[in-house]
Design a protein around this motif. Structure first.
Motif, PDB file in Angstrom:
ATOM      1  N   ASP A 435       0.930  -1.206  -0.156  1.00  0.00           N
ATOM      2  CA  ASP A 435       0.069   0.050   0.064  1.00  0.00           C
ATOM      3  C   ASP A 435       0.856   1.383   0.247  1.00  0.00           C
ATOM      4  O   ASP A 435       1.979   1.162   0.743  1.00  0.00           O
ATOM      5  CB  ASP A 435      -0.914  -0.025   1.294  1.00  0.00           C
ATOM      6  N   GLN A 436       0.325   2.236  -0.640  1.00  0.00           N
ATOM      7  CA  GLN A 436       1.213   3.610  -0.821  1.00  0.00           C
ATOM      8  C   GLN A 436       0.846   4.174   0.760  1.00  0.00           C
ATOM      9  O   GLN A 436       0.505   5.392   0.437  1.00  0.00           O
ATOM     10  CB  GLN A 436       0.942   4.179  -1.725  1.00  0.00           C
ATOM     11  N   ASP A 437       1.284   3.806   1.801  1.00  0.00           N
ATOM     12  CA  ASP A 437       1.211   4.193   3.008  1.00  0.00           C
ATOM     13  C   ASP A 437       2.535   4.328   3.733  1.00  0.00           C
ATOM     14  O   ASP A 437       3.037   3.523   4.337  1.00  0.00           O
ATOM     15  CB  ASP A 437       0.305   3.451   4.046  1.00  0.00           C
ATOM     16  N   GLN A 505       9.096  -5.558   3.344  1.00  0.00           N
ATOM     17  CA  GLN A 505       7.852  -4.436   3.365  1.00  0.00           C
ATOM     18  C   GLN A 505       8.568  -2.980   3.172  1.00  0.00           C
ATOM     19  O   GLN A 505       8.012  -2.147   2.569  1.00  0.00           O
ATOM     20  CB  GLN A 505       7.156  -4.477   4.705  1.00  0.00           C
ATOM     21  N   ILE A 506       9.871  -2.899   3.143  1.00  0.00           N
ATOM     22  CA  ILE A 506      10.563  -1.699   2.957  1.00  0.00           C
ATOM     23  C   ILE A 506      10.228  -1.109   1.460  1.00  0.00           C
ATOM     24  O   ILE A 506      10.232  -0.157   1.069  1.00  0.00           O
ATOM     25  CB  ILE A 506      12.004  -1.906   3.155  1.00  0.00           C
ATOM     26  N   TYR A 507      10.091  -2.127   0.621  1.00  0.00           N
ATOM     27  CA  TYR A 507       9.725  -1.928  -0.757  1.00  0.00           C
ATOM     28  C   TYR A 507       8.393  -1.270  -1.078  1.00  0.00           C
ATOM     29  O   TYR A 507       8.059  -1.041  -2.058  1.00  0.00           O
ATOM     30  CB  TYR A 507      10.147  -3.237  -1.593  1.00  0.00           C
ATOM     31  N   ALA A 508       7.591  -1.415   0.022  1.00  0.00           N
ATOM     32  CA  ALA A 508       6.348  -0.528  -0.151  1.00  0.00           C
ATOM     33  C   ALA A 508       6.429   0.972  -0.520  1.00  0.00           C
ATOM     34  O   ALA A 508       5.761   1.699  -0.817  1.00  0.00           O
ATOM     35  CB  ALA A 508       5.551  -1.052   0.866  1.00  0.00           C
ATOM     36  N   LEU A 509       7.564   1.454   0.077  1.00  0.00           N
ATOM     37  CA  LEU A 509       8.112   2.801  -0.259  1.00  0.00           C
ATOM     38  C   LEU A 509       8.604   2.870  -1.670  1.00  0.00           C
ATOM     39  O   LEU A 509       9.635   2.782  -2.061  1.00  0.00           O
ATOM     40  CB  LEU A 509       9.138   3.062   0.448  1.00  0.00           C
ATOM     41  N   ASN A 510       7.667   2.673  -2.601  1.00  0.00           N
ATOM     42  CA  ASN A 510       7.892   2.280  -4.080  1.00  0.00           C
ATOM     43  C   ASN A 510       8.482   3.360  -4.964  1.00  0.00           C
ATOM     44  O   ASN A 510       8.765   3.506  -5.988  1.00  0.00           O
ATOM     45  CB  ASN A 510       6.456   1.828  -4.701  1.00  0.00           C
ATOM     46  N   VAL A 511       8.645   4.561  -4.374  1.00  0.00           N
ATOM     47  CA  VAL A 511       9.283   5.862  -5.128  1.00  0.00           C
ATOM     48  C   VAL A 511      10.503   6.361  -4.322  1.00  0.00           C
ATOM     49  O   VAL A 511      10.927   7.324  -4.480  1.00  0.00           O
ATOM     50  CB  VAL A 511       8.115   7.101  -5.373  1.00  0.00           C
ATOM     51  N   LEU A 512      11.103   5.389  -3.379  1.00  0.00           N
ATOM     52  CA  LEU A 512      12.208   5.741  -2.926  1.00  0.00           C
ATOM     53  C   LEU A 512      13.276   5.687  -3.706  1.00  0.00           C
ATOM     54  O   LEU A 512      13.313   4.902  -4.651  1.00  0.00           O
ATOM     55  CB  LEU A 512      12.224   4.677  -1.776  1.00  0.00           C
ATOM     56  N   LEU A 529      12.694  -6.655  -4.459  1.00  0.00           N
ATOM     57  CA  LEU A 529      13.337  -5.210  -4.989  1.00  0.00           C
ATOM     58  C   LEU A 529      12.626  -4.748  -6.284  1.00  0.00           C
ATOM     59  O   LEU A 529      12.700  -3.592  -6.693  1.00  0.00           O
ATOM     60  CB  LEU A 529      14.885  -5.794  -5.337  1.00  0.00           C
ATOM     61  N   ASP A 530      12.046  -5.799  -6.914  1.00  0.00           N
ATOM     62  CA  ASP A 530      11.180  -5.554  -8.165  1.00  0.00           C
ATOM     63  C   ASP A 530      10.261  -4.546  -8.019  1.00  0.00           C
ATOM     64  O   ASP A 530       9.525  -4.137  -8.892  1.00  0.00           O
ATOM     65  CB  ASP A 530      10.823  -6.892  -8.974  1.00  0.00           C
ATOM     66  N   LYS A 531       9.589  -4.619  -6.874  1.00  0.00           N
ATOM     67  CA  LYS A 531       8.149  -3.717  -6.437  1.00  0.00           C
ATOM     68  C   LYS A 531       8.713  -2.123  -6.351  1.00  0.00           C
ATOM     69  O   LYS A 531       7.800  -1.583  -6.407  1.00  0.00           O
ATOM     70  CB  LYS A 531       7.934  -4.165  -5.059  1.00  0.00           C
ATOM     71  N   THR A 532      10.108  -1.934  -6.360  1.00  0.00           N
ATOM     72  CA  THR A 532      10.227  -0.387  -6.447  1.00  0.00           C
ATOM     73  C   THR A 532      10.950  -0.050  -7.649  1.00  0.00           C
ATOM     74  O   THR A 532      11.897  -0.817  -8.362  1.00  0.00           O
ATOM     75  CB  THR A 532      11.197   0.043  -5.401  1.00  0.00           C
ATOM     76  N   THR A 533      10.297   0.884  -8.381  1.00  0.00           N
ATOM     77  CA  THR A 533      10.880   1.299  -9.632  1.00  0.00           C
ATOM     78  C   THR A 533      11.790   2.507  -9.788  1.00  0.00           C
ATOM     79  O   THR A 533      12.250   2.893 -10.662  1.00  0.00           O
ATOM     80  CB  THR A 533       9.703   1.509 -10.671  1.00  0.00           C
ATOM     81  N   SER A 534      11.926   2.919  -8.494  1.00  0.00           N
ATOM     82  CA  SER A 534      12.709   4.432  -8.706  1.00  0.00           C
ATOM     83  C   SER A 534      14.083   4.142  -7.658  1.00  0.00           C
ATOM     84  O   SER A 534      14.830   5.199  -7.651  1.00  0.00           O
ATOM     85  CB  SER A 534      11.894   5.501  -7.751  1.00  0.00           C
ATOM     86  N   LEU A 535      14.340   3.102  -6.968  1.00  0.00           N
ATOM     87  CA  LEU A 535      15.362   3.170  -6.236  1.00  0.00           C
ATOM     88  C   LEU A 535      16.713   3.199  -7.158  1.00  0.00           C
ATOM     89  O   LEU A 535      17.119   2.435  -8.101  1.00  0.00           O
ATOM     90  CB  LEU A 535      15.681   1.641  -5.374  1.00  0.00           C
ATOM     91  N   LEU A 551      18.408  -9.844  -5.763  1.00  0.00           N
ATOM     92  CA  LEU A 551      18.962  -8.599  -6.171  1.00  0.00           C
ATOM     93  C   LEU A 551      19.266  -8.595  -7.779  1.00  0.00           C
ATOM     94  O   LEU A 551      19.229  -7.497  -8.118  1.00  0.00           O
ATOM     95  CB  LEU A 551      20.449  -8.723  -5.657  1.00  0.00           C
ATOM     96  N   GLU A 552      18.809  -9.789  -8.504  1.00  0.00           N
ATOM     97  CA  GLU A 552      18.847  -9.715 -10.214  1.00  0.00           C
ATOM     98  C   GLU A 552      17.674  -8.985 -10.482  1.00  0.00           C
ATOM     99  O   GLU A 552      17.647  -8.906 -11.518  1.00  0.00           O
ATOM    100  CB  GLU A 552      18.870 -11.101 -10.379  1.00  0.00           C
ATOM    101  N   ASN A 553      16.660  -8.509  -9.497  1.00  0.00           N
ATOM    102  CA  ASN A 553      15.696  -7.840 -10.278  1.00  0.00           C
ATOM    103  C   ASN A 553      15.357  -6.476  -9.924  1.00  0.00           C
ATOM    104  O   ASN A 553      14.338  -5.719  -9.875  1.00  0.00           O
ATOM    105  CB  ASN A 553      14.196  -8.497  -9.128  1.00  0.00           C
ATOM    106  N   GLY A 554      16.825  -5.860  -9.924  1.00  0.00           N
ATOM    107  CA  GLY A 554      16.564  -4.565  -9.904  1.00  0.00           C
ATOM    108  C   GLY A 554      16.013  -3.706 -11.054  1.00  0.00           C
ATOM    109  O   GLY A 554      16.303  -4.273 -12.261  1.00  0.00           O
ATOM    110  N   HIS A 555      15.517  -2.531 -11.015  1.00  0.00           N
ATOM    111  CA  HIS A 555      14.971  -1.944 -12.303  1.00  0.00           C
ATOM    112  C   HIS A 555      16.134  -0.833 -12.855  1.00  0.00           C
ATOM    113  O   HIS A 555      17.234  -0.834 -12.204  1.00  0.00           O
ATOM    114  CB  HIS A 555      13.787  -0.864 -11.775  1.00  0.00           C
TER     115      HIS A 555
END
Length: 857
Positions: A435-437, A505-512, A529-535, A551-555
């Motif tokens: 969730d974007q909370d 759950q840290i990756y719920a911060l999906n614009v980090l 890691l694939d859940k965040t597209t901005s890291l 780790l192989e799933n970085g954007h």
């Protein structure tokens, strides 16, 4: 011929000498002599315990760790281990056709002996043994057991031969080769996990040990495919190849190992579907295949009644659980035994089948989280009170998987943590809420890492303080483009006392964009890691992170990965090479071993590479020279060998390159220096501490454009090599250069260089050529004059080495190392670190007491 056939063996056993007609015959070494050689060779006076070993009068059977006939039960302290050892002895003495006196009604062991000699075993686990085991050890006539595990400095070398040895335990030692192990044909058990064998294929010599029952080679740097010839080890009961770099399909040769009870192939790179022959291993008790790339449907494993462990998690299994899954498993005889099955983190679905009710009679703990299940086919499963360590009785289905719309750290309700509401949780058993909370996610981070005890937690969890004002949190503002004001952009909590495990759950911060949790006692997850597209930047240096799956799933935005000082103790994580957009990679001091993988050629966007302070060996791969964006490369303090690949000269943007000190750890690059004559911006070149020979190229850095601001001063360190000839005058084209060339076999410095006043921090202007290299027949600690009190001192004729007397730039006379005084050390610090430009430099370089210099004491 018949006479020589008789005499030759006698000559091998005895030596004779004729003195006054008296023939003296010297027999082979006694057990005491063999043990004393073992003791002295392995630094015995520094062992943790060496009771009795230095007492000539004491019976060898009373020496610490020496087990003699009649003391067999002392070989193993643990009853279960003693039972297994007893079975090995039973098998061994049955196979050599000797009468067995081992009792079947208990775990006591009595070993029959027909040879002379008392010593049957050495038990010296974790005792600080240091060195290579001498070949004479294998001459002990009755040596059955060798236990030297957890002696990180001992090398078990199979350089002799023995037909009595049946078990060797040598995990966590310095053993680097098992060549020769086939000369111990009666070996039944080999435990050699956690040894760096050096990225080798599976040793085929092992297939000659056809009596093997147990083979443990976890974390031994094995790579490639397991040969099909493994079928030759048909007596194997335990096979453990955990955490290697093995690839391909599961080897079909395993099908014929019908006695297998333990099969561990976890944390490798096996792929493909599970073979049907797994169902034929009817004696299997424990199966570990987690953390591979296995696909397709599960096999039922319905013919093995004694299974108690099945770990298939973290693969890519799909479809649903077979209807007859584990159909033959019986209730364990031991009431305390729980049957554990882990199917987490696959792609199983859509529903949890009601056929699992067939296992209701078992004490079962089956984990199913992280899959694609959306429902239970039957809620009858939730009435099995004994399942999940009895938690089903208390929490029903939630003890198996959290329901849709909720999440938990383990994907299920545990005794200490429940399932929490999450709108984005669309499957059963989700681990993290996306969730974007941002506030809720940060609250979770605070709780799982001991936030109350952080060094600083200003504002955290305070309802009247905005998240963006919490310590270490930076948010998007209305003045910058992004996903919206108030969303978390950066988390910067280095060295802040975080402890524990950060969940995905840290990756719920999906614009980090930036996450820095370095210098904390935490482990960091990459699953998700694939859940965040901005890291963009991730710094986990100086943490307890050990696992890199995910780790192989970085954007594409994931470009900077900083992971210094991790305890990896293995090869470079292969997952890294999937992140082809990486620009900066830093893994210094991580105890990385093996070679630099050729897969590094996939990182075509890499600009900076830092791998210094590891245990990398072998040659620098040619693939590194294809990374045309490279600007900085540091591979210092490893044990690399080979020559410099010529392609390094063609890297157009290379500014700094260091392979300093490969010799200390046993390596050292060889051959001629490359001139790097095509580089325009290479301003720092550090090649010291290797084995380069030949002359210094006159074209060294000849194309560097010093008019560029970033390369106005050149630093070249080629000291401590085997270079010969003169320091070439062609280098005089550079107005500013710090050139370190001491400790070679150079014989002169071209006089053109002695007028380059700005060289060597300006020391050439003061001391002339002595600032570059001390002249012949002199020496200083630095091989040159750096300041007044550290000049080049004359070497007396008595201390001069005849082979070195014509050499310039010596750092010692006659082999005696010089030592800097405290004042000289401080002066060197001042000169080499720009002391003249320090903000505070009060009293520095004055003739008074150096303890009065600013910030000393």
């Amino acid at each position: 011929m018949w006479l020589s056939s008789i005499l030759l063996p006698l000559l091998l056993l005895f030596t004779t000498s004729n003195n006054n007609n008296n023939i003296v015959v010297s027999a082979a070494k006694s057990e005491r002599e063999i043990l004393l050689e073992f003791y002295n060779t392995l630094n015995g006076d520094s062992w943790n315990i060496n009771t009795g070993w230095e007492d000539d009068a004491k019976n060898i059977c009373h020496w610490h760790g020496v087990i003699c006939q009649g003391e067999e039960d002392d070989l193993e302290d643990d009853p279960d281990a003693r039972r297994k050892l007893k079975e090995l002895f039973q098998q061994h003495y049955a196979s050599v056709d000797q009468k067995r006196t081992l009792q079947d009604n208990d775990n006591s062991i009595t070993i029959p002996h027909s040879r002379t000699g008392k010593v049957i075993g050495l038990k010296l686990k974790s005792n600080n043994l240091l060195g290579r085991i001498p070949a004479t050890l294998w001459d002990l006539p009755n040596l059955n057991i060798l236990h030297v595990s957890q002696n990180s400095g001992v090398d078990v070398a199979f350089v002799g031969a023995s037909d009595t040895l049946i078990e060797v335990k040598m995990h966590q030692t310095a053993t680097s080769s098992i060549t020769g192990i086939s000369r111990y044909p009666n070996l039944l058990s080999v435990h050699m996990s956690d040894n760096q064998l050096g990225q080798i294929s599976f040793p085929t010599e092992l297939f000659q040990l056809t009596k093997l029952n147990n083979l443990h080679m976890a974390n031994c740097e094995l790579e490639g495919q397991v040969p099909q010839e493994i079928y030759k080890l048909e007596l194997l009961r335990e096979l453990n190849l955990y955490d290697n770099e093995l690839t391909g399909l599961l080897p079909a040769g395993l099908e014929y190992l019908e006695k297998l009870q333990l099969l561990t192939l976890s944390k490798n790179h096996f792929r493909g579907r599970l073979p049907e022959w797994l169902n034929n291993l009817t004696n299997l008790q424990q199966l570990y295949l987690e953390y591979n790339q296995l696909t397709g449907q599960l096999v039922p494993l319905d013919a093995a009644p004694y299974l108690t462990r099945v770990y298939l998690d973290n693969n890519e299994f799909s479809e649903n659980i077979p209807a007859n899954f584990l159909g033959a498993v019986q209730v364990p005889e031991d009431d305390a035994t729980v049957i554990r099955v882990n199917l987490d983190n696959n792609q199983l679905g859509d529903f949890i089948p009601d056929t699992l009710e067939n296992l209701s009679h078992l004490p079962l703990k089956m984990t199913l989280a992280g899959n694609l299940f959306t429902s239970f086919q039957s809620k009858l499963l939730c009435d099995n009170d004994s399942w999940m360590d009895g938690l089903v009785r208390d929490y029903g289905c939630d003890a198996m998987v959290c329901p849709v719309g909720t999440t938990a750290t383990l994907g299920r309700h545990t005794a200490t943590s429940g399932c929490n509401d999450c709108d984005s949780a669309t499957h059963l058993g989700q681990f993290a809420c996306y969730d974007q909370d941002d506030r809720r996610t940060l609250q979770f981070l605070y709780a799982e890492t001991g936030g109350d005890h952080w060094h600083r937690n200003d504002g955290w969890l305070q309802n009247d303080v905005a998240v963006c004002d919490w310590y270490g949190i930076k948010c998007y503002t209305e003045n910058e483009p992004g996903p919206g004001v108030g969303r978390v952009k950066r988390i910067e909590l280095p060295n802040n006392g975080l402890i524990g495990s950060i969940s995905e759950q840290i990756y719920a911060l999906n614009v980090l964009v930036t996450l820095d949790v370095s210098w904390n006692r935490i482990s960091f997850p990459f699953q998700g890691l694939d859940k965040t597209t901005s890291l963009h930047i991730l710094n986990i240096g100086h943490t307890d992170t050990k696992t890199f799956d995910g780790l192989e799933n970085g954007h594409e935005f994931f470009t900077i990965f900083l992971a210094d000082h991790l305890d990896i103790s293995g090869t470079i994580p292969s997952q890294l090479f999937k992140n082809t957009n990486l620009e900066i990679l830093s893994m210094n001091n991580c105890d990385i071993s093996g070679t630099i993988s050729t897969e590094i050629g996939a990182l075509q966007n890499l600009r900076e590479l830092y791998l210094w302070g590891n245990n990398l060996r072998g040659a620098i791969p040619q693939e590194l020279t294809t990374l045309q964006a490279l600007k900085i490369v540091s591979l210092a303090k490893n044990k690399l060998t080979g020559t410099l690949p010529e392609g390094l000269e063609g890297l157009p943007d290379l500014k700094a390159f260091s392979i300093k000190d490969q010799v200390t750890k046993g390596g050292g690059l060889t051959g001629n220096l490359l001139p790097f004559q095509y580089s325009e911006v290479l301003s720092t070149l550090i090649l010291a501490g290797n084995k380069f020979d030949g002359s210094i190229p006159s074209a060294l850095l000849s194309n560097v454009k010093t008019e560029y601001e970033e390369v106005s001063t050149l630093i070249v360190d080629i000291s401590d090599n085997q270079l010969t000839g003169s320091v070439p005058g062609a280098l005089s084209k550079f107005d500013q250069m710090d050139l370190f060339v001491q400790d070679n076999f150079l014989t002169s410095v071209d006089q053109q260089l002695c007028s380059k006043r700005d060289w060597m921090y300006g020391n050439v202007g003061e001391y002339g050529c002595d600032a570059i290299l001390c002249p012949k027949y002199t020496a200083s600690l630095l091989g040159r004059q750096a300041f007044d009190s550290l000049d080049c001192q004359s070497c007396s004729s008595s201390s001069s080495n005849g082979n070195m007397k014509d050499i310039v730039g010596q750092t010692k006379c006659g082999g005696k190392d010089s030592v800097l005084t405290e004042r000289q050390s401080l002066e060197l610090l001042y000169n080499n670190c720009g002391g003249k430009n320090w903000v505070h430099q009060e009293n520095w370089m004055s003739t008074g007491e150096f303890c009065d210099w600013m910030s000393t004491g």
